[in-house]
Design an enzyme around this catalytic site. Structure first.
Site, PDB file in Angstrom:
ATOM      1  N   ASP A  74       0.853  -1.193   0.000  1.00 12.04           N
ATOM      2  CA  ASP A  74       0.000   0.000   0.000  1.00 12.04           C
ATOM      3  C   ASP A  74       0.886   1.238   0.000  1.00 12.04           C
ATOM      4  O   ASP A  74       1.669   1.455   0.933  1.00 12.04           O
ATOM      5  CB  ASP A  74      -0.907  -0.015   1.236  1.00 12.04           C
ATOM      6  CG  ASP A  74      -1.826   1.188   1.284  1.00 12.04           C
ATOM      7  OD1 ASP A  74      -2.655   1.341   0.374  1.00 12.04           O
ATOM      8  OD2 ASP A  74      -1.696   2.003   2.217  1.00 12.04           O
ATOM      9  N   THR A 107      -2.988   5.137  -4.201  1.00 16.22           N
ATOM     10  CA  THR A 107      -1.926   5.866  -3.499  1.00 16.22           C
ATOM     11  C   THR A 107      -0.548   5.603  -4.106  1.00 16.22           C
ATOM     12  O   THR A 107       0.339   6.447  -3.997  1.00 16.22           O
ATOM     13  CB  THR A 107      -1.911   5.485  -2.007  1.00 16.22           C
ATOM     14  OG1 THR A 107      -1.867   4.054  -1.893  1.00 16.22           O
ATOM     15  CG2 THR A 107      -3.165   5.979  -1.311  1.00 16.22           C
ATOM     16  N   THR A 108      -0.354   4.442  -4.712  1.00 19.39           N
ATOM     17  CA  THR A 108       0.921   4.143  -5.371  1.00 19.39           C
ATOM     18  C   THR A 108       0.983   4.815  -6.735  1.00 19.39           C
ATOM     19  O   THR A 108       1.980   5.445  -7.095  1.00 19.39           O
ATOM     20  CB  THR A 108       1.111   2.618  -5.525  1.00 19.39           C
ATOM     21  OG1 THR A 108       0.957   1.992  -4.255  1.00 19.39           O
ATOM     22  CG2 THR A 108       2.472   2.290  -6.090  1.00 19.39           C
ATOM     23  N   ASP A 405      -9.020  -0.137   1.385  1.00 19.00           N
ATOM     24  CA  ASP A 405      -8.935   0.309  -0.005  1.00 19.00           C
ATOM     25  C   ASP A 405     -10.165  -0.118  -0.798  1.00 19.00           C
ATOM     26  O   ASP A 405     -10.700   0.647  -1.602  1.00 19.00           O
ATOM     27  CB  ASP A 405      -7.671  -0.261  -0.666  1.00 19.00           C
ATOM     28  CG  ASP A 405      -6.409   0.476  -0.232  1.00 19.00           C
ATOM     29  OD1 ASP A 405      -6.542   1.420   0.567  1.00 19.00           O
ATOM     30  OD2 ASP A 405      -5.314   0.110  -0.672  1.00 19.00           O
TER      31      ASP A 405
END
Length: 541
Positions: A74, A107-108, A405
């Site tokens: 994450d 988020t990545t 997520d």
């Protein structure tokens, strides 16, 4: 005032000012040198996360200063746990956190995209283009990309009776997570939790009504969605019943103990008679409190504070089961779920303030027989708890991040029910659209547009690379096919099935999430390009 030698200097008016320490070890960067220094720091952060992108992305092991180990892919968690000193590196951490707070997913990808944009900006700086022109060009290109995303987005139809489309979205989100061992089960848990608490008319989801409880032990397949509240407590006495039906709950924030004197006076016990009188007084007060709860009609007392063994024994004698040391947030969730009122004083407790639940039971887990209290069949059925199980703390913690997520991805679709296709398909389509728009421009911004187009290709390149494919060949083929076949759903075949059409694989992403990634990454890059002065330690640069 006497000044210490070498500590103060004086201006022409005799006013002292402090000289900075280690001034000889500091160096100042200005202009393009400063911007390139920022870009270098940001690229290092982005390259670290790049290998974690996609369903075949690699996990990172993070070790805290006290030796705690976290294994995750994450992006927000990795950056939060990284020890980042550089100021621009910290901005990248905040970028990932902003995406996590706003969307909860991607988020990545947002960090990888920002790093790619900065890499392209560095090439433009070397060609002599002013950073302000680059920043303005990137912003216009981002607007073009977002506009194109809306044109290729497809409506997403679902209903409480037809949950399968939402489950497919959750499956896409969970595809790169540790929970793919029980992939579909986790996706169904996430969708059921969101639909239980969602207001589909207002297109709103109250996340406060979803509680995620972790319990180490057992298998991940033992995880479940409980339509009620799970409290990590047990009945206060071992002989109290473990299953209660048609329960009326007294939710108390006042302790079962005699009132203490609120003055500076003290009570001295000097003889056995005084002690017996004090004990009789305490027992009388305990009995009075228990009777007040019983008179209100309560069949279970939930208390925020503890109570001693004597009060516990009296509760057992009066057939009043009780739970003690229940935390503040849990108390509030129980009150919402059962429709009860939180009571701060015994005198205020009435039958109207009691909560109602159809079933309260104790659950025992594993060989250690860890116990938890489950409150189900509540008056307000919207409050739910996701109970996650796993072999060790590291697995359970990653499962919690994964399910969060998935919850956020489904919530985004409740708010805006439009989708684009994953696997880098949306980025390739936007890249082609921005490159086409660049050919129509006669100003200097056309270079920024083309650079933006190349930066967007970094996402499918990273996906192909992490999946063991030939990155350049895969990207070239997909770009040609998207143009020739006019299919914006063609993306990287990460699972090596031989089919690159993400529509067939049901790999879909929220339009809102994808737009937010592009907007946030562009805003950060604009900010970095406009910082042209930095003073930092020479040995750190």
């Amino acid at each position: 005032m006497a000044a210490f030698p070498g500590t103060f200097a004086f201006d022409e008016y005799g006013r002292p000012f402090i000289i900075l320490r280690d001034q000889d070890k500091q160096k100042r960067l200005t202009g393009n040198d400063a911007i390139k220094s920022h870009i270098l720091a940001a690229k290092q952060i982005a390259n670290t996360l790049r290998t974690s992108l996609g369903p075949k992305g690699l996990d990172k092991i993070m070790v805290s200063p006290d030796g705690e180990v976290t294994a995750t892919n994450d992006g927000a968690t990795i950056l939060k746990l990284m020890d980042v000193d550089h100021e621009i590196g910290k901005l990248m951490v905040q970028l990932s956190q902003s995406q996590d707070d706003e969307i909860g997913d991607g988020t990545t990808g947002v960090v990888v995209l920002a790093g790619a944009l900065l890499e392209q900006a560095e090439n433009l700086l070397d060609r002599g283009i002013h950073p302000i022109r680059i920043a303005d060009g990137f912003e216009l290109a981002a607007q073009c990309a977002v506009k194109h995303l809306e044109s290729i987005a497809e409506p997403f139809k679902f209903s409480p009776d037809n949950k399968e489309p939402l489950i497919r979205v959750a499956l896409t989100t969970l595809g790169s997570k540790i929970v793919n061992k029980c992939h579909r089960q986790m996706a169904e848990i996430a969708v059921d939790a969101i639909l239980t608490v969602a207001d589909l008319e207002q297109k709103d989801v109250n996340f406060e009504l979803i509680k995620i409880e972790q319990k180490v032990g057992g298998r991940m397949e033992d995880s479940a969605l409980i339509k009620g509240v799970v409290v990590d407590k047990t009945m206060s006495h071992a002989q109290m019943p473990k299953v209660l039906r048609n329960v009326k709950l007294a939710i108390l924030t006042c302790p079962f103990e005699p009132p203490k004197p609120k003055t500076k006076h003290k009570l001295d016990v000097t003889s056995a008679e005084d002690y017996k009188a004090l004990r009789a007084y305490e027992q009388e007060k305990f009995t009075e409190m228990v009777q007040q709860v019983k008179n209100a009609g309560a069949t279970l007392a939930i208390c925020q504070w503890g109570f001693d063994d004597e009060a516990n024994h009296l509760l057992l004698q009066h057939d009043l089961p009780a739970v003690r040391w229940v935390g503040g947030p849990e108390i509030e969730l129980i009150a919402i779920a059962t429709g009860g009122r939180i009571v701060p004083r015994f005198e205020e407790l009435t039958s109207e303030k009691l909560g109602k639940a159809g079933l309260v039971r104790e659950l025992a887990f594993g060989t250690a027989k860890d116990k938890m209290l489950v409150i189900e069949e509540c008056q307000n059925s919207k409050a739910v708890t996701i109970l996650l199980r796993g072999g060790n703390q590291m697995v359970v913690a990653e499962a919690k991040r994964s399910i969060h997520d998935a919850l956020c991805a489904v919530r985004s679709l409740i708010r805006d029910s439009r989708i684009v296709y994953g696997g880098g398909a949306a980025e390739i389509s936007c890249s082609l659209a921005v490159a086409k728009e660049a050919d129509q421009l006669s100003t200097l911004e056309q270079y920024a547009f083309r650079a933006f187009s190349v930066a967007l290709e970094n996402i499918p390149l990273a996906l192909a690379e992490n999946s063991g494919l030939q990155p350049i060949e895969t990207l070239s083929e997909l770009k040609a096919r998207q143009v020739n076949e006019s299919k914006p759903s063609l993306g990287v075949d990460c699972m090596l099935t031989g089919n690159s059409d993400m529509k067939d694989h049901h790999v879909v992403e929220s339009l809102h999430s994808k737009k937010q990634q592009i907007i946030l990454a562009t805003q950060l890059v604009k900010m970095i390009l406009k910082i042209d002065d930095v003073r930092s330690s020479a040995d750190r640069m």
